[in-house]
Design a protein around this motif. Structure first.
Motif, PDB file in Angstrom:
ATOM      1  N   GLY A 466      98.134  21.375  31.728  1.00 56.82           N
ATOM      2  CA  GLY A 466      99.400  21.794  31.123  1.00 56.82           C
ATOM      3  C   GLY A 466     100.121  20.669  30.406  1.00 56.82           C
ATOM      4  N   LYS A 467      99.945  19.423  30.883  1.00 58.80           N
ATOM      5  CA  LYS A 467     100.572  18.276  30.208  1.00 58.80           C
ATOM      6  C   LYS A 467      99.843  17.938  28.911  1.00 58.80           C
ATOM      7  N   PHE A 468      98.506  18.043  28.932  1.00 60.23           N
ATOM      8  CA  PHE A 468      97.728  17.695  27.745  1.00 60.23           C
ATOM      9  C   PHE A 468      97.827  18.790  26.679  1.00 60.23           C
ATOM     10  N   VAL A 469      97.876  20.048  27.121  1.00 59.46           N
ATOM     11  CA  VAL A 469      98.059  21.180  26.189  1.00 59.46           C
ATOM     12  C   VAL A 469      99.336  21.906  26.621  1.00 59.46           C
ATOM     13  N   PRO A 470     100.514  21.431  26.171  1.00 57.98           N
ATOM     14  CA  PRO A 470     101.784  22.002  26.648  1.00 57.98           C
ATOM     15  C   PRO A 470     101.903  23.509  26.436  1.00 57.98           C
ATOM     16  N   ASP A 471     101.284  24.024  25.376  1.00 60.41           N
ATOM     17  CA  ASP A 471     101.322  25.479  25.157  1.00 60.41           C
ATOM     18  C   ASP A 471     100.628  26.212  26.299  1.00 60.41           C
ATOM     19  N   PHE A 472      99.568  25.612  26.853  1.00 59.37           N
ATOM     20  CA  PHE A 472      98.899  26.202  28.008  1.00 59.37           C
ATOM     21  C   PHE A 472      99.789  26.076  29.248  1.00 59.37           C
ATOM     22  N   TYR A 484      97.442  46.731  34.497  1.00 60.22           N
ATOM     23  CA  TYR A 484      96.162  46.518  33.814  1.00 60.22           C
ATOM     24  C   TYR A 484      95.654  45.101  34.066  1.00 60.22           C
ATOM     25  N   HIS A 485      96.536  44.116  33.911  1.00 57.25           N
ATOM     26  CA  HIS A 485      96.119  42.724  34.056  1.00 57.25           C
ATOM     27  C   HIS A 485      96.119  42.319  35.528  1.00 57.25           C
ATOM     28  N   HIS A 486      94.951  41.894  36.020  1.00 59.12           N
ATOM     29  CA  HIS A 486      94.815  41.555  37.447  1.00 59.12           C
ATOM     30  C   HIS A 486      95.227  40.116  37.746  1.00 59.12           C
ATOM     31  N   TYR A 487      95.245  39.260  36.731  1.00 57.19           N
ATOM     32  CA  TYR A 487      95.454  37.824  36.966  1.00 57.19           C
ATOM     33  C   TYR A 487      96.580  37.290  36.092  1.00 57.19           C
ATOM     34  N   THR A 488      97.057  36.101  36.448  1.00 56.83           N
ATOM     35  CA  THR A 488      98.027  35.415  35.600  1.00 56.83           C
ATOM     36  C   THR A 488      97.324  34.979  34.311  1.00 56.83           C
ATOM     37  N   VAL A 489      98.116  34.630  33.280  1.00 53.91           N
ATOM     38  CA  VAL A 489      97.538  34.337  31.965  1.00 53.91           C
ATOM     39  C   VAL A 489      96.604  33.123  32.033  1.00 53.91           C
ATOM     40  N   ASP A 490      97.011  32.059  32.751  1.00 53.75           N
ATOM     41  CA  ASP A 490      96.148  30.867  32.815  1.00 53.75           C
ATOM     42  C   ASP A 490      94.843  31.168  33.551  1.00 53.75           C
ATOM     43  N   GLU A 491      94.926  31.940  34.640  1.00 51.95           N
ATOM     44  CA  GLU A 491      93.717  32.284  35.388  1.00 51.95           C
ATOM     45  C   GLU A 491      92.807  33.193  34.546  1.00 51.95           C
ATOM     46  N   HIS A 492      93.390  34.154  33.839  1.00 51.25           N
ATOM     47  CA  HIS A 492      92.607  35.027  32.947  1.00 51.25           C
ATOM     48  C   HIS A 492      91.877  34.197  31.892  1.00 51.25           C
ATOM     49  N   VAL A 530      87.056  27.461  21.961  1.00 50.18           N
ATOM     50  CA  VAL A 530      88.475  27.208  21.639  1.00 50.18           C
ATOM     51  C   VAL A 530      89.214  28.538  21.452  1.00 50.18           C
ATOM     52  N   ALA A 531      88.549  29.536  20.855  1.00 50.09           N
ATOM     53  CA  ALA A 531      89.178  30.861  20.698  1.00 50.09           C
ATOM     54  C   ALA A 531      89.445  31.490  22.065  1.00 50.09           C
ATOM     55  N   ALA A 532      88.499  31.342  23.006  1.00 44.18           N
ATOM     56  CA  ALA A 532      88.715  31.874  24.366  1.00 44.18           C
ATOM     57  C   ALA A 532      89.904  31.182  25.029  1.00 44.18           C
ATOM     58  N   LEU A 533      90.047  29.875  24.788  1.00 44.98           N
ATOM     59  CA  LEU A 533      91.178  29.127  25.357  1.00 44.98           C
ATOM     60  C   LEU A 533      92.512  29.581  24.769  1.00 44.98           C
ATOM     61  N   LEU A 534      92.537  29.856  23.477  1.00 50.72           N
ATOM     62  CA  LEU A 534      93.822  30.075  22.787  1.00 50.72           C
ATOM     63  C   LEU A 534      94.206  31.537  22.585  1.00 50.72           C
ATOM     64  N   HIS A 535      93.335  32.495  22.938  1.00 51.77           N
ATOM     65  CA  HIS A 535      93.609  33.880  22.519  1.00 51.77           C
ATOM     66  C   HIS A 535      94.898  34.442  23.116  1.00 51.77           C
ATOM     67  N   ASP A 536      95.308  33.997  24.307  1.00 53.29           N
ATOM     68  CA  ASP A 536      96.563  34.494  24.918  1.00 53.29           C
ATOM     69  C   ASP A 536      97.605  33.387  25.080  1.00 53.29           C
ATOM     70  N   ILE A 537      97.454  32.299  24.345  1.00 53.07           N
ATOM     71  CA  ILE A 537      98.265  31.089  24.555  1.00 53.07           C
ATOM     72  C   ILE A 537      99.761  31.332  24.304  1.00 53.07           C
ATOM     73  N   ALA A 538     100.096  32.353  23.498  1.00 57.25           N
ATOM     74  CA  ALA A 538     101.510  32.572  23.142  1.00 57.25           C
ATOM     75  C   ALA A 538     102.135  33.737  23.909  1.00 57.25           C
ATOM     76  N   LYS A 539     101.503  34.175  25.004  1.00 57.39           N
ATOM     77  CA  LYS A 539     102.108  35.264  25.790  1.00 57.39           C
ATOM     78  C   LYS A 539     103.394  34.766  26.448  1.00 57.39           C
TER      79      LYS A 539
END
Length: 919
Positions: A466-472, A484-492, A530-539
């Motif tokens: 989270g410190k290295f990628v603050p958006d994450f 519908y969503h079983h997990y938190t955004v970071d875990e997903h 990188v797309a898998a990492l960023l696809h929900d980054i702005a939730k």
């Protein structure tokens, strides 16, 4: 664990005052005083609980104080009852050595951590043998407590019995471990404690740790083996109170600590870790106390409806893009994650202490494996460790490097190094984030070929991610308040990266054959990760997370070292990561316009390959059961036809050629019945041949020919359709208005959920309708009894033998807890999605009767449904209909469209459901 000072104790209960009033009642009423004594004590209990509830409302985060207050209230009542029993009921002038009695609190009561509705766990310790006097006093106390409505767990044992049973039973051993003196013979209690340490604890430390960890693992498996379960159990779930208790029990058993704070003194926690331990414990206790107050029972599951109410009680407020309940649950999951990382550090220290003891004794005493060095790090026992305490301070880029090396070399990060990384994560500033080496190391870790999922999870737990990628960091522990969503955004997100890694290694070929091929055909595998990492980054931000996320991608990709063309495709994938699943599940894939529009947005084969891979991992990472063969089939069809269109620049064949090709394939499949193709080719029309897959057409032709030969007015055929993980229901009947909604009602009454429907009419006026049906759990109906029930239910509905509306309304919701969510019906009309049809999409609360009601409303609005596509997102359903008016034309915008919209919203509303339920 740590005794908390309870302020204004006499406002909770004044023991001396109540004891004096009790004595007065005995003096006045003698043997007949019991009912009045029970009433006095019951009132004291109610008043004490009311005072503690008031304090909790006033200070809603004071978990320790509330739990300690309830333990104090019970302590005082137990003391009053004990003194009453030995003074007024069974008074003896000279008690023998055997007539000794000590009262111990055990369990949560022993730790002085009681929620309002917790059981009262008491152990009565008696002298050398059980005397009649001891049994009478214990019995009198228990009856009095039961009369007060307390749930009492109790045991009566001599010291010898208690010690013998502690050796045999882990639960009793744990209870004795945290026993606390409440009242009675203090010397007897002290003797029991002394002997427990000497006879039960000493020499059995390793066995106790092993047993406790096995118990913990079994509990996690039972409760859902993730701390990110969306309806967590506050007490027994992963990262919950019981995990904190386990740490305390182990520390107490091994080091004889008397309070959690002493875990710092014996080196198992740093002061900062202990403070976070206490913060997590305080928060979890507060949540548990609120749960008990709201439900009026010992409820420990944080259900969706309770989450909303507790967030309100704990004074959480809405923020732009994030509701109060999402903010509350984000804090819950942050604490649960901290409990997890504390557990890891703690247990690793225990392991090392045991290993050090073993190294000092036995055959290999004095022998020690030599550590090897890798880029300055020490490698030993399968772990990578920083060589000194100031290692990360000297060069903060090493905070990324240590995890990259762990992934590349398939090593664990040493717990002491994890602790250092957590402490030093704040060293990551803008200079480190912009450092080319740091970003190259991070990209190597993200795209690692061993197990990036596990290492990224460790990195996340230390706070380095989270410190290295603050958006994450912003989506850390962020839940989405839906079913519908079983997990938190970071875990997903981390799970999606792990799934991508497994697909690339060929471990999921059976479930994802297409993605497993495509991942090796893309030009840049870095783009996929990188797309898998960023696809929900702005939730959780105030706006569309796809649009905002695409902007984030444009900033981050160049920083990570991606080229301009790689950045463009990642940004496009984040912007459109829902496009393929929405098109496949909500649109008619046999309509050429659907494919035209989809391909116009995708534009290149490389984008299509990446989008297909990202869609698969995104859906599957949502949670168990969200990926199924039906979704795989739809996405596969969309990929194949779009890929052909992109490769050739047009559809390979025109309409006539496609129909002819399909008929030839069906004829081959039918073998000796191939003549049915020529016989029924014109009867069924081109639209039918284009819309249906070859295998279904083959089944339909045989069924239709037999039904017409037998002159049946109604013919229903049901069979398990393995290719799509569903049951195929085919209905052949004389076509008449309202047929579709009646069939849908019959299927719903039999317990079926329709996931796809295609409606056809032959030139002779016969309806030939195909439905794909699953049970409420997403499984097909396959047993004969289930298939027979489906056929009978449809026949009854079409023959008007049942009154559908009230019967359907009384069926339970597929998700009984969905009432915790606000789901307002929405209706969208789209005349551009198809050249022939108007597409109507209805989003509403999912319920068994929904499709039937919507179809009936469309029928009553004089619309013809040509196909229906049904998608569920937890508590929400999205039903899409391809319709025309009675003349075969599209709907025009205007008054009629407004009336249809109002009618659809009305029939999908909760008010209509309530009205029909009470009909």
């Amino acid at each position: 664990m740590n005794r908390v000072r309870i302020p204004a104790q006499r406002a909770i209960i004044d023991r001396r005052d109540i004891a004096d009033r009790l004595a007065a009642l005995v003096g006045e009423h003698g043997d007949k005083a019991r009912p009045k004594i029970v009433a006095l004590l019951k009132q004291a209990l109610e008043d004490g609980r009311a005072e503690l509830a008031r304090r909790l409302e006033e200070k809603p985060s004071a978990g320790h104080e509330c739990a300690g207050g309830h333990a104090f209230l019970i302590d005082q009542l137990v003391r009053i009852i004990h003194d009453h029993a030995i003074t007024h009921l069974y008074a003896t002038a000279n008690r023998s050595q055997a007539e000794r009695l000590a009262i111990m609190a055990v369990g949560g009561y022993g730790r002085a951590e009681m929620a309002p509705q917790s059981d009262v766990d008491i152990a009565f310790l008696v002298g050398g043998k059980r005397t009649p006097w001891c049994e009478q006093v214990v019995e009198a106390m228990l009856y009095m407590m039961w009369d007060l409505g307390l749930k009492v767990g109790h045991s009566t044992r001599t010291v010898d019995e208690a010690l013998r049973m502690s050796k045999e039973d882990l639960t009793i051993r744990t209870a004795m471990l945290e026993s606390r003196y409440v009242w009675g013979d203090q010397e007897l209690f002290d003797e029991g404690s002394r002997r427990f340490d000497a006879e039960v604890v000493r020499g059995n430390e390793r066995n106790f740790v092993t047993d406790k960890l096995a118990e913990r693992n079994a509990r996690h498996k039972r409760m859902g083996d993730s701390r990110y379960v969306v309806e967590p159990n506050v007490k027994d779930g992963k990262g919950g109170l019981r995990d904190l208790h386990t740490l305390y029990w182990i520390g107490k058993f091994i080091h004889r600590v008397r309070s959690a704070s002493e875990l710092v003194d014996v080196g198992l926690f740093t002061p900062a870790e202990y403070r976070s331990f206490r913060r997590a414990e305080n928060f979890l206790l507060a949540v548990r106390c609120h749960l008990h107050v709201l439900t009026g029972r010992a409820e420990d599951r944080l259900t969706f409806d309770m989450q909303r109410r507790i967030a309100e009680r704990m004074k959480f407020a809405d923020r732009p893009g994030k509701s109060s309940v999402e903010r509350f649950m984000q804090l819950y999951f942050l604490h649960a994650r901290r409990v997890g990382s504390l557990t890891g550090v703690f247990l690793a220290h225990i392991d090392e202490q045991f290993a050090a003891k073993s190294a000092r004794s036995g055959f290999f005493a004095g022998w020690k494996q030599k550590a090897r060095t890798l880029k300055g790090y020490r490698i030993f026992g399968g772990k990578i460790a920083a060589p000194s305490d100031d290692w990360f301070r000297k060069d903060p880029v090493r905070l990324i490097e240590v995890f990259q090396l762990a992934e590349a070399e398939e090593l664990e990060v040493h717990p002491e190094t994890m602790r250092q990384a957590t402490r030093d994560s704040g060293l990551i500033d803008n200079a480190v984030r912009k450092d080319a080496r740091a970003n190259a190391l991070f990209l190597d870790l993200l795209t690692g070929r061993n197990d990036p999922e596990m290492v990224l999870r460790w990195m996340n737990e230390t706070g380095v991610f989270g410190k290295f990628v603050p958006d994450f960091g912003k989506v850390n522990a962020q839940m989405q308040f839906d079913m519908y969503h079983h997990y938190t955004v970071d875990e997903h997100t981390i799970r999606a990266i792990g799934l991508l890694n497994k697909i690339e290694k060929g471990e999921l070929t059976a479930d994802h054959p297409r993605a497993s091929r495509l991942i090796h055909k893309v030009n840049s595998r870095r783009v996929a990760y990188v797309a898998a990492l960023l696809h929900d980054i702005a939730k959780g931000r105030n706006g569309d997370h796809s649009i905002l996320g695409a902007e984030v991608a444009k900033e981050l990709c160049p920083r990570f070292g991606l080229t301009e063309s790689e950045t463009d495709i990642v940004s496009w994938l984040v912007l459109n990561h829902l496009l393929m699943s929405h098109t496949a599940q909500k649109r008619d894939l046999t309509d050429p316009k659907t494919i035209e529009d989809f391909v116009a947005q995708v534009q290149s084969a490389e984008r299509l390959r990446h989008l297909a891979i990202l869609t698969a991992v995104d859906i599957r990472a949502v949670g168990p059961g969200t990926w199924n063969s039906w979704k795989g089939q739809l996405l596969g069809e969309l990929y194949d036809v779009s890929q052909e269109r992109l490769r050739l620049g047009h559809m390979r064949h025109g309409r006539e050629q496609r129909v002819t090709a399909k008929q030839q394939q069906v004829a081959e499949l039918l073998g000796d019945k191939a003549g049915l193709v020529d016989k029924l080719a014109r009867t069924l029309g081109d639209a039918y041949w284009i819309a249906e897959p070859v295998d279904i057409i083959a089944l339909n032709l045989v069924h239709y020919a037999e039904a017409r030969a037998a002159k049946h007015d109604l013919s229903v055929h049901c069979e398990f359709y393995e290719a799509r993980g569903a049951t195929l229901v085919t209905v052949i009947a004389a076509d008449h208005p309202g047929l579709f909604y009646r069939i849908a009602g019959g299927i719903h009454l039999a317990g079926g959920n329709i996931i796809d429907a295609r409606i056809h009419t032959t030139r002779q006026g016969w309806a030939l309708d195909n439905f794909l049906v699953q049970d409420p759990h997403g499984n097909p109906f396959a047993e004969k009894a289930q298939l027979d029930r489906l056929e009978k239910s449809i026949a009854d509905a079409l023959a008007n033998r049942v009154d559908l509306a009230p019967r359907l309304a009384q069926r339970p919701l597929p998700h009984s807890r969905s009432k915790a969510f606000d789901v307002s019906p929405q209706v969208l009309f789209d005349n551009k999605a198809s050249n022939r049809f108007t597409v109507i999409e209805v989003n509403a609360r999912d319920r068994p009767a929904l499709l039937n009601r919507l179809a009936r409303a469309l029928f009553e609005s004089r619309l013809v449904v040509h196909s229906a596509h049904i998608t569920n997102y937890g508590e929400r359903a999205a039903d899409t209909f391809y319709v025309t008016d009675l003349t075969g034309g599209k709907l025009d915008a205007g008054e009629r469209m407004n009336r249809i919209e109002a009618r659809l919203i009305e029939v999908a509303s909760d008010e209509m459901q309530e009205k029909l339920e009470n009909a």
